[in-house]
Design an enzyme around this catalytic site. Structure first.
Site, PDB file in Angstrom:
ATOM      1  N   HIS B  69      -9.361 -34.462  -4.842  1.00  0.00           N
ATOM      2  CA  HIS B  69      -9.295 -34.545  -5.858  1.00  0.00           C
ATOM      3  C   HIS B  69      -9.181 -35.846  -6.227  1.00  0.00           C
ATOM      4  O   HIS B  69      -9.415 -36.026  -7.871  1.00  0.00           O
ATOM      5  CB  HIS B  69      -7.892 -33.858  -5.577  1.00  0.00           C
ATOM      6  CG  HIS B  69      -7.107 -33.975  -7.107  1.00  0.00           C
ATOM      7  ND1 HIS B  69      -5.856 -34.724  -6.962  1.00  0.00           N
ATOM      8  CD2 HIS B  69      -7.568 -33.062  -8.562  1.00  0.00           C
ATOM      9  CE1 HIS B  69      -5.790 -34.169  -8.453  1.00  0.00           C
ATOM     10  NE2 HIS B  69      -6.140 -33.223  -8.731  1.00  0.00           N
ATOM     11  N   GLU B  72     -12.099 -37.355  -7.472  1.00  0.00           N
ATOM     12  CA  GLU B  72     -12.801 -36.157  -9.036  1.00  0.00           C
ATOM     13  C   GLU B  72     -12.043 -36.903 -10.047  1.00  0.00           C
ATOM     14  O   GLU B  72     -12.651 -36.699 -10.506  1.00  0.00           O
ATOM     15  CB  GLU B  72     -12.190 -35.137  -8.844  1.00  0.00           C
ATOM     16  CG  GLU B  72     -11.834 -33.890  -9.555  1.00  0.00           C
ATOM     17  CD  GLU B  72     -11.080 -33.403 -10.432  1.00  0.00           C
ATOM     18  OE1 GLU B  72     -10.221 -33.476 -11.567  1.00  0.00           O
ATOM     19  OE2 GLU B  72     -10.064 -32.538  -9.136  1.00  0.00           O
ATOM     20  N   HIS B  73     -10.473 -37.363 -10.340  1.00  0.00           N
ATOM     21  CA  HIS B  73     -10.167 -38.261 -11.353  1.00  0.00           C
ATOM     22  C   HIS B  73     -10.619 -39.762 -11.225  1.00  0.00           C
ATOM     23  O   HIS B  73     -10.928 -39.563 -12.301  1.00  0.00           O
ATOM     24  CB  HIS B  73      -8.329 -38.403 -11.337  1.00  0.00           C
ATOM     25  CG  HIS B  73      -8.295 -37.259 -11.481  1.00  0.00           C
ATOM     26  ND1 HIS B  73      -6.166 -36.793 -11.864  1.00  0.00           N
ATOM     27  CD2 HIS B  73      -6.868 -35.615 -10.724  1.00  0.00           C
ATOM     28  CE1 HIS B  73      -5.794 -36.496 -12.352  1.00  0.00           C
ATOM     29  NE2 HIS B  73      -6.413 -35.263 -11.113  1.00  0.00           N
ATOM     30  N   GLU B 144       1.202 -34.407 -11.919  1.00  0.00           N
ATOM     31  CA  GLU B 144       0.747 -33.450 -11.562  1.00  0.00           C
ATOM     32  C   GLU B 144       0.850 -32.433 -10.578  1.00  0.00           C
ATOM     33  O   GLU B 144       1.439 -31.272 -10.235  1.00  0.00           O
ATOM     34  CB  GLU B 144      -0.947 -33.627 -11.484  1.00  0.00           C
ATOM     35  CG  GLU B 144      -2.244 -32.628 -11.300  1.00  0.00           C
ATOM     36  CD  GLU B 144      -3.594 -32.456 -10.949  1.00  0.00           C
ATOM     37  OE1 GLU B 144      -3.989 -33.799 -10.962  1.00  0.00           O
ATOM     38  OE2 GLU B 144      -3.906 -31.650 -10.877  1.00  0.00           O
TER      39      GLU B 144
END
Lengths: 437, 427
Positions: B69, B72-73, B144
């Site tokens: 993840h 991905e950022h 997040e």
């Protein structure tokens, strides 16, 4: 010259007795749908009854007397969806009933899904399962309890809760400040008789809009009109326009505490720009530049440069004339975030808008509007909003109007915006109880 | 240029497929009359891939939780700034998501599709990660993670997985924890990138009103690797039988208890048609036992033990499978007990053939309805693809699945020793 965009056109098929029927003919979806909206003014007196009514109605009708009967019919109709509920747009309270089903041409056995879908929806809307002439008491008690849970459950989603609460605080002395699902303390006094009277009032006097979308034939549209002509209708209710302008406001600060990990900072503004005006188009561009996507000032500065938030965005409430900026942040970063947000607003007012920001916002808005035509519910909602703001623009017209917006228009829209309320959802400090201040 | 065309007349759909020399597969599902054109570039790499053997290596590599993840950022950042600005200049909206099994980069546009597609294909192949930007991202992802910590739906879901599984990495939050992401650095990110972002481990999907051949030409011109690479060996620890714990509870600022419960399923290793046949069977069973038209749903609803938030689902991959049922309830344990009694009763009495037929019909309709939405097509297709499934194979499943088969799965899946429950209570 670019080709005019003309997807997703709605055509008014009929209009009588305060009922408007619109058709949106399209072949591209696998499904067709029927939507019925009843409009009321948002008032403390009616709001809880309006919210309770669809909930009780979906418990059963004459031909489908229980939740189970309705579910079985939906399954038979190739997993059709039926639902109903309430929402607010400005100071209007809308009751929405809809059914969406697989279009006949995609059913392996050629089931007439339109006829069956219409039968189910109209039975629920026009023939409730009354017991001795009133709503089933047991259903009503059960749905009162579920509505109470729903109202109390607002706090569960902190992001939407904080945004709604912020705008309610802005409008705490106006009908817009009323929560769409009503008040727990008003539930007890609603009797089955009163709810039934309210139902009759809704069906007889609330303005109605009906949308048919998908693969619908003329004969099918006529069937809908014929059915609706059979309704007993009286003088339709006069609807109010909820827009409010307010300048020279001293901002208020509202803090609410809950046991949360992340703080939610919401800033509520009066836009002072009415819906349906060309200035509103400039306001849309304004809010896009400020906080409408990855190119926006808020995303770039609060998230990308300062790394303070995962989300920070601006959203307009078109009909009432409001805007809310919302960010999820570390509690200790509140002041720093406020500062950065206010700087972004000042920048736009002072004309600090780059060509890139202007251009990216225009394009993203155009993409967004065109994309709405790929979803039946979005098309319906678009036309509903058009009618409510007294305009009759198509998707293509809106795009044209947006393209005419100049930088000066955006700056003018920015200068009209006034901060009204700063709302912060935060954790209680040690030894303190959770509360609203 | 060679590509395949598969027609599914019953559904009114066509699938175009193309294979690049690197092993990358590209697909197009046309949508005539749609304004939106949507493309996804996906890596078969998700949060559960935290231990693996890099092709050519002899030892295993273990990486911090949440790194897929995080990567991905970070891919959005390019040497000349954020790629988001370039998409914005084209009027499109880029996005990405990481799930347990895949990372997907996508955009949706209405104009200038080819430029958008080129941009997508290029940026995913051009990582530019610096130490400074990794540190800054820890702040954003930290927020997040904190946002999810206040979200009762997320918490009850992940708490359930942590109750069901002892070792399988599906028990770990996709985004990791504040602690695990603090251990992520530039070099590890590059190591994961180089391992999992080889085209042979990736796929491209385009949905919209486009010419398939033009799409495949762009793919051919943009993919920079020309040779396939051996499979990555992914290491998933052996999962003991039974559940880690059958009940778990957390308190959050909510108004009424929320719960998720589910059965851990031993089904694993198989893929393709086998896998979706099994998936469909469990989904029909969940509907038969506790769906909207079931006796159980009706009585729980009438007694106020559930409300319309109650829902069921089944998630299946090669390395894990579990069912999930949940919603709000004043008394989650009572709902669980009533569900278990019902399961035993149905096991004794057998399934209702009429209800079964009706529900298969309903599932067929719902499958067809997802073709209304380009986003749903894309999500479904990619997730299926990495399971070795062609999305349109579901059409065979609805034809072939039998009452007898589903009855057998009833006894297999709904086994009390594999049941766990996660409850979120108000503070």
């Amino acid at each position: 010259m670019e080709k005019e965009f003309n997807a997703g056109q709605a055509v008014k098929a009929d209009s009588f007795n305060g009922i408007d029927i619109y058709r949106i003919d399209t072949d591209k979806f696998k499904t067709s749908s029927i939507h019925i909206f009843f409009h009321d003014n948002l008032t403390r007196e009616n709001v809880t009854k309006n919210a309770l009514l669809p909930a009780v109605m979906r418990r059963g009708s004459k031909a489908y007397p229980s939740l189970k009967d309705i579910s079985m019919e939906l399954e038979n109709l190739y997993g059709a969806s039926f639902d109903c509920g309430v929402s607010k747009k400005g100071e209007r309270h809308l009751m929405h009933f809809y059914i969406e089903f697989l279009s006949k041409k995609y059913t392996p056995d050629g089931t007439d899904t339109f006829e069956a879908g219409l039968r189910l929806l109209s039975d629920i809307v026009t023939r409730p399962a009354f017991v001795n002439g009133v709503f089933n008491e047991e259903h009503m008690i059960s749905e009162k309890d579920k509505l109470r849970i729903l109202i109390e459950g607002r706090v569960n989603d902190k992001m939407s809760y904080s945004m709604e609460r912020c705008l309610e605080e802005v409008c705490r002395h106006e009908p817009y400040g009323i929560y769409d699902y009503g008040f727990v303390e008003d539930l007890a006094q609603i009797t089955a008789e009163e709810l039934t009277r309210h139902y009759v009032k809704m069906v007889e006097t609330f303005p109605m809009q009906v949308f048919l979308t998908g693969n619908i034939s003329d004969a099918e549209a006529d069937r809908v009109a014929e059915l609706l002509r059979g309704l007993t209708r009286k003088d339709t209710l006069a609807l109010r326009d909820g827009f409010t302008a307010k300048v020279n406001v001293e901002p208020r600060y509202v803090t609410e505490t809950m046991n949360v990990t992340q703080g939610k900072l919401c800033l509520g503004y009066r836009t002072n720009t009415p819906p349906g005006s060309q200035e509103y188009r400039a306001l849309m561009i304004y809010s896009g530049i400020l906080g409408g996507g990855t190119h926006s000032k808020l995303f770039q500065n609060v998230r990308e440069k300062a790394g303070l938030a995962y989300y920070s965005h601006a959203m307009l409430e078109k009909f009432k004339g409001l805007m809310v900026i919302s960010s999820g942040i570390d509690i200790k970063d509140k002041d720093r975030t406020m500062e950065i947000i206010e700087k972004q607003l000042d920048d736009i007012s002072n004309g600090n808008i780059s060509d890139r920001e202007m251009d990216a916002t225009l394009k993203s808005m155009e993409t967004g509007i065109k994309s709405l035509t790929d979803s039946q519910i979005h098309i319906v909602d678009f036309y509903l909003s058009q009618m409510m703001s007294g305009t009759s623009d198509s998707f293509g017209d809106v795009i044209k109007k947006i393209r005419q917006v100049k930088r000066e228009d955006v700056i003018r829209a920015a200068q009209k915006i006034t901060l009204d309320t700063v709302y912060f959802l935060t954790a209680p400090e040690d030894g303190q109880q959770a509360a609203v201040e | 240029m060679r590509f395949e065309k598969l027609r599914y007349d019953k559904a009114g759909e066509t699938l175009y497929g193309y294979e690049h020399s690197s092993g990358l597969k590209a697909f197009v599902i046309p949508r005539k009359g749609y304004s939106k054109r949507y493309a996804a570039f996906a890596a078969h790499y998700g949060s559960i891939d935290n231990e693996f053997i890099i092709p050519g290596d002899d030892k295993t590599t273990k990486v911090p939780d949440g790194i897929a993840h995080f990567l991905e950022h970070k891919l959005f950042e390019q040497e000349d700034g954020s790629v988001m600005n370039k998409f914005s200049a084209l009027g499109s909206s880029p996005n990405a998501y990481t799930s347990f099994n895949q990372t997907v980069y996508l955009f949706s546009c209405t104009d200038r599709f080819t430029e958008n597609l080129d941009l997508l294909l290029n940026y995913v192949q051009s990582p530019y990660i610096t130490e400074d930007s990794v540190e800054k991202e820890k702040g954003i992802i930290g927020q997040e993670i904190m946002m999810y910590q206040d979200n009762p739906g997320y918490r009850s879901f992940y708490n359930l997985l942590a109750a069901l599984y002892e070792k399988n990495p599906v028990r770990i939050d996709i985004a990791g924890t504040i602690d695990s992401i603090s251990r992520i650095d530039k070099d590890t990110l590059y190591k994961c990138y180089n391992t999992f972002y080889h085209p042979s481990n990736m796929a491209v999907l385009v949905v919209g009103d486009v010419e398939p051949e033009g799409v495949f030409e762009r793919v051919e011109a943009s993919i920079r690797q020309n040779d396939p690479r051996p499979e990555i060996e992914r290491i998933y620890p052996d999962e003991p039988a039974g559940v880690r714990t059958d009940y778990t509870e957390q308190k959050l600022a909510i108004s009424m208890p929320m719960f998720q419960m589910g059965y851990k399923d031993g089904f694993n290793g198989r893929d393709g048609l086998d896998l979706i046949m099994y998936e469909t069977a469990v989904k029909v069973l969940l509907e038969l036992i506790a769906g909207r038209s079931s006796d159980l749903y009706e009585s729980l609803y009438n007694e106020g033990l559930i409300n319309s938030s109650f829902d069921t689902d089944f998630m299946i991959q090669k390395s894990y499978a579990f069912s999930i049922l949940g919603g709000e309830s004043p008394d989650p344990v009572k709902v669980r007990d009533r569900f278990c009694w019902k399961v035993e009763e149905i096991k004794r009495k057998g399934l209702d053939q009429g209800a079964y037929d009706r529900l298969i019909r309903s599932m067929y309709g719902r499958f067809m309805r997802q073709f209304n939405s380009v986003e749903r097509i894309s999500r479904g297709f990619i997730s299926d693809y990495f399971k070795g499934v062609n999305m349109f194979d579901y059409l065979h499943v609805y034809d072939k699945i039998s009452f007898k088969y589903v009855s057998e799965i009833l006894n297999k899946h709904f086994n009390q020793v594999n049941l766990a429950m996660s409850v979120i209570k108000p503070v």
